[in-house]
Design an enzyme around this catalytic site. Structure first.
Site, PDB file in Angstrom:
ATOM      1  N   ASP A  32       0.821  -1.127  -0.012  1.00 40.71           N
ATOM      2  CA  ASP A  32      -0.074   0.255  -0.183  1.00 40.71           C
ATOM      3  C   ASP A  32       1.053   1.311   0.004  1.00 40.71           C
ATOM      4  OD1 ASP A  32      -3.341   0.549   1.027  1.00 40.71           O
ATOM      5  OD2 ASP A  32      -1.825   2.034   1.181  1.00 40.71           O
ATOM      6  N   ASN A  88     -12.963  -2.751   2.607  1.00 42.69           N
ATOM      7  CA  ASN A  88     -14.251  -1.906   2.709  1.00 42.69           C
ATOM      8  C   ASN A  88     -15.070  -1.790   1.677  1.00 42.69           C
ATOM      9  OD1 ASN A  88     -12.819  -0.840   5.047  1.00 42.69           O
ATOM     10  ND2 ASN A  88     -11.409   0.307   3.808  1.00 42.69           N
ATOM     11  N   GLN A  95     -14.433   3.070   1.574  1.00 48.77           N
ATOM     12  CA  GLN A  95     -13.856   2.510   0.480  1.00 48.77           C
ATOM     13  C   GLN A  95     -13.277   3.949  -0.493  1.00 48.77           C
ATOM     14  OE1 GLN A  95     -16.323  -0.036  -2.038  1.00 48.77           O
ATOM     15  NE2 GLN A  95     -14.451  -0.620  -3.429  1.00 48.77           N
ATOM     16  N   HIS A 101     -10.494  -4.839  -3.350  1.00 49.27           N
ATOM     17  CA  HIS A 101      -9.290  -5.369  -2.700  1.00 49.27           C
ATOM     18  C   HIS A 101      -9.413  -5.734  -1.210  1.00 49.27           C
ATOM     19  CE1 HIS A 101     -10.108  -0.835  -2.408  1.00 49.27           C
ATOM     20  NE2 HIS A 101      -9.321  -0.893  -1.229  1.00 49.27           N
ATOM     21  N   HIS A 103      -7.044  -5.596   2.306  1.00 49.90           N
ATOM     22  CA  HIS A 103      -6.027  -4.838   3.007  1.00 49.90           C
ATOM     23  C   HIS A 103      -5.555  -5.996   4.026  1.00 49.90           C
ATOM     24  CE1 HIS A 103      -6.905  -0.563   2.416  1.00 49.90           C
ATOM     25  NE2 HIS A 103      -8.024  -0.949   2.106  1.00 49.90           N
TER      26      HIS A 103
HETATM   27  P1  AMP Z   1      -9.827   1.629   0.488  1.00 45.72           P
HETATM   28  O1  AMP Z   1      -9.698   3.268   1.395  1.00 45.72           O
HETATM   29  O2  AMP Z   1     -10.413   0.627   1.245  1.00 45.72           O
HETATM   30  O3  AMP Z   1     -10.580   1.985  -0.762  1.00 45.72           O
HETATM   31  O4  AMP Z   1      -8.453   1.460   0.115  1.00 45.72           O
HETATM   32  C1  AMP Z   1      -7.434   2.031  -0.870  1.00 45.72           C
HETATM   33  C2  AMP Z   1      -6.151   1.937  -0.807  1.00 45.72           C
HETATM   34  O5  AMP Z   1      -5.214   1.946  -1.773  1.00 45.72           O
HETATM   35  C3  AMP Z   1      -5.483   2.910   0.542  1.00 45.72           C
HETATM   36  O6  AMP Z   1      -4.916   2.524   1.547  1.00 45.72           O
HETATM   37  C4  AMP Z   1      -4.639   3.648  -0.511  1.00 45.72           C
HETATM   38  O7  AMP Z   1      -3.318   3.991   0.131  1.00 45.72           O
HETATM   39  C5  AMP Z   1      -4.240   2.653  -1.530  1.00 45.72           C
HETATM   40  N1  AMP Z   1      -3.703   2.952  -2.845  1.00 45.72           N
HETATM   41  C6  AMP Z   1      -4.142   4.023  -3.452  1.00 45.72           C
HETATM   42  N2  AMP Z   1      -3.386   4.389  -4.720  1.00 45.72           N
HETATM   43  C7  AMP Z   1      -2.605   3.383  -4.781  1.00 45.72           C
HETATM   44  C8  AMP Z   1      -1.544   3.048  -5.408  1.00 45.72           C
HETATM   45  N3  AMP Z   1      -1.356   3.664  -6.437  1.00 45.72           N
HETATM   46  N4  AMP Z   1      -0.321   2.282  -5.200  1.00 45.72           N
HETATM   47  C9  AMP Z   1      -0.500   1.471  -3.753  1.00 45.72           C
HETATM   48  N5  AMP Z   1      -1.742   1.796  -3.081  1.00 45.72           N
HETATM   49  C10 AMP Z   1      -2.564   2.482  -3.449  1.00 45.72           C
END
Ligand code: AMP
Ligand code: ZN
Length: 134
Positions: A32, A88, A95, A101, A103
């Site tokens: 992440d 999420n 989300q 995805h 985590h």
């Molecule tokens: P969510 O809030 O459950 O949708 O999680 C999205 C996650 O994606 C967050 O923890 C972000 O830090 C991560 N994220 C977003 N863009 C990237 C990226 N380009 N590379 C790695 N992680 C990312």
């Protein structure tokens, strides 16, 4: 299916380089970009599903089996003390990227990572309401 303007479609399919811990025909596992703790990683399917409701049943099973394997290996590598799996669905649930995805958040003693919630008491009304509908 892939979605043109979806960042996770691009990351999962290698169109944008990223820190990859594991890859197979169905998933890419990446670090992440904004980790809650050292080693915070994401399991991302290569096909586009907006959330858990849409996710293919077989992939849902495979994602949990992969999480088990990754968490087992990463606990050894990172030397962490525990793990949270977080997934999420919907803006109100936190989300921000609308491509499914999972985590995997390593936990270290006294790391201060905040994933808690206030514990309420199950009311008779809510219990009866829910049990009568499900
Ligand atoms: P969510 O809030 O459950 O949708 O999680 C999205 C996650 O994606 C967050 O923890 C972000 O830090 C991560 N994220 C977003 N863009 C990237 C990226 N380009 N590379 C790695 N992680 C990312
Ligand atoms: Zn996507």
């Amino acid at each position: 299916m892939k979605v043109d303007d979806c960042i996770f479609c691009k990351l999962a399919n290698g169109e944008i380089p990223t820190a990859t811990l594991y890859e197979d025909e169905d998933f890419r596992v990446i670090l992440d970009a904004n980790p809650a703790s050292k080693g915070h990683a994401l399991i991302i399917p290569k096909e586009h599903y907006a959330n858990l409701y849409e996710l293919d049943d077989e992939l849902a099973g495979k994602a949990m089996i992969l999480a088990k394997k990754m968490v087992t290996k990463l606990t050894e590598v990172l030397g962490c003390d525990g793990y949270n799996l977080v997934q999420n669905n919907g803006e109100c649930a936190g989300q921000t990227v609308f491509h499914f995805h999972l985590h995997m958040i390593p936990r270290y003693k006294d790391d201060g990572v905040g994933l808690g919630w206030k514990l309420n008491t199950l009311t008779d009304e809510d219990r009866e309401d829910i049990l009568s509908k499900v």
